[in-house]
Design an enzyme around this catalytic site. Structure first.
Site, PDB file in Angstrom:
ATOM      1  N   CYS A 151       0.642  -1.254  -0.048  1.00  0.00           N
ATOM      2  CA  CYS A 151       0.046   0.044  -0.120  1.00  0.00           C
ATOM      3  C   CYS A 151       0.914   1.334   0.013  1.00  0.00           C
ATOM      4  O   CYS A 151       0.395   2.253  -0.581  1.00  0.00           O
ATOM      5  CB  CYS A 151      -1.261   0.144   1.370  1.00  0.00           C
ATOM      6  SG  CYS A 151      -0.676  -0.669   2.725  1.00  0.00           S
ATOM      7  N   ASP A 182      -2.160  -7.496  -4.744  1.00  0.00           N
ATOM      8  CA  ASP A 182      -2.832  -6.498  -4.008  1.00  0.00           C
ATOM      9  C   ASP A 182      -3.381  -5.475  -5.018  1.00  0.00           C
ATOM     10  O   ASP A 182      -3.002  -5.376  -6.215  1.00  0.00           O
ATOM     11  CB  ASP A 182      -1.595  -5.765  -3.424  1.00  0.00           C
ATOM     12  CG  ASP A 182      -1.927  -5.690  -1.920  1.00  0.00           C
ATOM     13  OD1 ASP A 182      -2.978  -5.779  -1.419  1.00  0.00           O
ATOM     14  OD2 ASP A 182      -0.719  -5.400  -1.198  1.00  0.00           O
ATOM     15  N   HIS A 192      -5.410  -1.426  -4.609  1.00  0.00           N
ATOM     16  CA  HIS A 192      -5.779  -0.139  -4.008  1.00  0.00           C
ATOM     17  C   HIS A 192      -6.794   0.626  -4.772  1.00  0.00           C
ATOM     18  O   HIS A 192      -6.357   1.064  -5.856  1.00  0.00           O
ATOM     19  CB  HIS A 192      -4.714   0.638  -3.185  1.00  0.00           C
ATOM     20  CG  HIS A 192      -3.871  -0.366  -2.017  1.00  0.00           C
ATOM     21  ND1 HIS A 192      -2.906  -1.021  -2.620  1.00  0.00           N
ATOM     22  CD2 HIS A 192      -4.206  -0.602  -0.894  1.00  0.00           C
ATOM     23  CE1 HIS A 192      -2.473  -1.822  -1.509  1.00  0.00           C
ATOM     24  NE2 HIS A 192      -3.088  -1.309  -0.567  1.00  0.00           N
TER      25      HIS A 192
END
Length: 639
Positions: A335, A384, A386
């Site tokens: 992140c 991942d 975001h």
């Protein structure tokens, strides 16, 4: 006589004499419930039947049908195990003995490791403890009294020193055994009927490899004989599916102490499985509006100070590495890098939502005692993503994520459940108001969409609540799968901005999400889910062509070329006898075999054998065979 008022689950109020216990309440409700009672929940917390019910409290009686009761039974079984061990090995120092997901364990400090023969002796002695039906008796003691009671148990004395002076300390006694314990327990040892000791293994005291090695005995317990039998059968099946064994047999992955513990080496066959998963996910990400990014494996630790990882996750991070006066660390999460990309230029409301995705390799320090094949590692690639969006877009984004998760998991044949993980008890960033708001957005969206869920109280990340998707595999086990995390904190810590429609600066909301999570853990779980028999679209080798004799090698190679051109992973094997080549293909769990004999060469056909079909085979035109395989691959057929 003084009375107390107790609220029952149906909303009615029961008046009972002062100092009434959970058992007394069960008796007052009815003899059937009193007989079935195992424990009780008072204001949401589980207590034993002998516990006094306070005035004005809410109570529900737990029976063997309630999951909480199974926890009580198994924790009591751990004490009964310790009672037996201390009878046979009086020198054994006692550690902890909790209930766990599928059973219980107890740690002992002994001079010699336990053997399978020891476990048999302990089981026999447990039967004797159960026969004597010792009552579990709770007692509140002072710290000084506890020190005296456990003066010969160094592990318990160490634990005692962690109690504050004003903390309530309780001990439980069952016949000859006394333990420092918060409980609760079943009424007496005789309530344990169906149990089994499973194994013994080494375990460091307090999980610290710098401390002494203890002996941990694992066991399980159930309320019924059939439940125990089913569980033991499942354990046998799970052993057959062990990804560490199958990974070696199928040549998928390995580890090497020279490379480092918890670091996976993907072999070519395993890399094909991983690549196919990534390719499929990439198509979904494109469809759902994601952009691919890449971020460094190592970053300046200052960014982890800003993100809060260094404060809240330091023990799980590697490093630091000094570089020209600055300190760097391998990233534990992706992140911060995605945030840095977001902040690389000014953003407008017209840009939002921005969805960044990365197959990013992360590194986390896991203690050696918990490393487990591909399922618990120190280096892993996480899918991942975001999402940066306006507050008004959050609900729509969560709905889109629910659809994305469902599409992704459906391709692997995984049913799943959803848990909403709430604020952890410690190390949580941000205000209670932000957490409450984030939680309401998640649960409200699920309710509006009609998606069932359960709560995982205290299971949230340190920066926000999350949705945890639990995968249910072929033998009913639950695996950690996708997560969706709603985060108001990192945008504030990094001072993220976008220019709104009003030309003013606003703070975006950030969503963290993974679909498979760790690629290592997901593939390890898939190996066990499929027992190594991957569906055609994932199989490292999709069809093996077997010429009956060496002089049929050329037509077999022609078919191989056609299959490869059609996008099918095929190979020709001509060594050894046909029977041994068929057995080899079966051992490697290859979905299809195509046998080429003289008739097949003459007619342009192949004898197709499907994995698991025994000697049954279907002679078919080669073009039909190719078309069949192509369709199975395209539609990701699972059978």
């Amino acid at each position: 006589m003084p009375e107390v008022r107790i609220k029952l689950p149906d909303g009615s109020v029961l008046q009972m004499p002062d100092e009434s216990t959970v058992q007394d309440v069960a008796v007052a409700i009815g003899p059937g419930l009193a007989k079935a009672a195992v424990a009780g929940k008072i204001d949401g917390q589980t207590f034993g039947l002998s516990s006094v019910v306070p005035d004005g409290s809410s109570i529900s009686i737990l029976t063997d049908r309630d999951l909480e009761s199974l926890v009580v039974l198994r924790h009591s079984a751990a004490h009964i195990l310790a009672t037996a061990v201390r009878k046979i090995r009086p020198d054994a120092a006692i550690g902890f003995g909790p209930a766990i997901e599928d059973g219980f364990y107890y740690d002992f400090d002994v001079s010699d490791p336990f053997t399978p023969g020891d476990l048999e002796l302990f089981e026999t002695e447990m039967d004797e403890v159960i026969r004597k039906d010792y009552e579990f008796v709770r007692q509140v003691v002072t710290k000084e009294e506890a020190r005296e009671l456990f003066s010969c148990d160094s592990l318990k004395l160490e634990r005692l020193e962690e109690f504050s002076d004003d903390e309530v300390i309780t001990v439980y006694n069952n016949g000859p055994f006394l333990d420092l314990c918060k409980g609760p327990h079943i009424n007496s040892t005789g309530m344990l009927k169906h149990f089994k000791l499973l194994s013994a293994a080494g375990a460091y005291w307090r999980g610290d490899e710098n401390r002494q090695m203890l002996q941990r005995i694992y066991g399980t317990a159930f309320f019924s004989k059939s439940q125990l039998k089913n569980h033991l059968n499942n354990l046998k099946e799970a052993k057959k599916r062990d990804h560490r064994v199958l990974g070696k047999e199928l040549d998928l992955f390995s580890t090497d102490s020279r490379v480092g513990s918890g670091l996976i080496l993907w072999h070519p066959r395993g890399a094909i499985v991983r690549t196919e998963i990534e390719k499929f996910e990439q198509t979904l990400l494109t469809k759902h509006g994601y952009s691919q990014v890449f971020t460094p494996h190592v970053m300046n630790e200052k960014i982890f100070e800003l993100s809060g990882h260094l404060e809240n996750f330091k023990e799980g991070m590697f490093g630091p590495i000094e570089v020209e006066g600055s300190y760097y660390r391998p990233k534990p999460m992706n992140c911060p890098g995605h945030i840095a990309i977001y902040q690389s230029k000014q953003r407008s409301y017209r840009d939002l939502p921005i969805r960044m995705a990365e197959f990013g390799t992360c590194y986390r320090y896991e203690r050696s005692g918990v490393l487990h094949g591909m399922l618990r590692v120190r280096g892993f690639t996480q899918d991942d993503a975001h999402i940066f969006c306006e507050p008004k877009q959050v609900e729509q984004e969560i709905v889109g994520l629910l659809d994305l998760v469902d599409e992704m998991l459906g391709a692997f044949g995984y049913p799943y459940t959803i848990e909403v993980a709430t604020k952890p008890d410690d190390k949580a960033l941000g205000s209670d108001a932000d957490w409450d708001s984030a939680l309401e957005v998640l649960t409200g969206t699920l309710r509006e969409k009609g998606v069932p869920f359960e709560y995982d109280h205290g299971g949230g990340a340190f920066y926000g609540p999350k949705l945890d998707f639990k995968l249910i595999d072929a033998i009913g086990r639950r695996w950690q799968g996708p997560t969706v995390q709603l985060d108001f904190n990192l945008p504030e810590r990094f001072d993220l901005e976008y220019v709104g429609e009003d030309n003013e600066k606003h703070q975006p909301v950030m969503l963290h999400r993974v679909l498979v999570g760790s690629m290592e853990r997901f593939v390890g779980g898939l190996i066990e889910h499929y027992a190594g028999a991957f569906p055609l679209w994932l199989a490292p080798e999709q069809i093996r062509i077997l010429p009956v004799s060496e002089n049929l090698k050329e037509p077999a190679q022609v078919l191989e070329g056609k299959l490869i051109k059609a996008g099918v992973r095929a190979s020709v094997i001509e060594r050894d006898t046909l029977g041994s080549r068929i057995r080899d293909a079966e051992m490697l769990k290859i979905p299809y075999m195509a046998v080429i004999g003289k008739e097949e060469e003459k007619n342009g056909t192949a004898a197709l054998r499907k994995r698991g079909s025994g000697k049954k085979q279907e002679v078919m035109e080669q073009k039909d065979l190719i078309e069949r395989l192509q369709q199975e691959i395209e539609y990701r057929v699972l059978s």
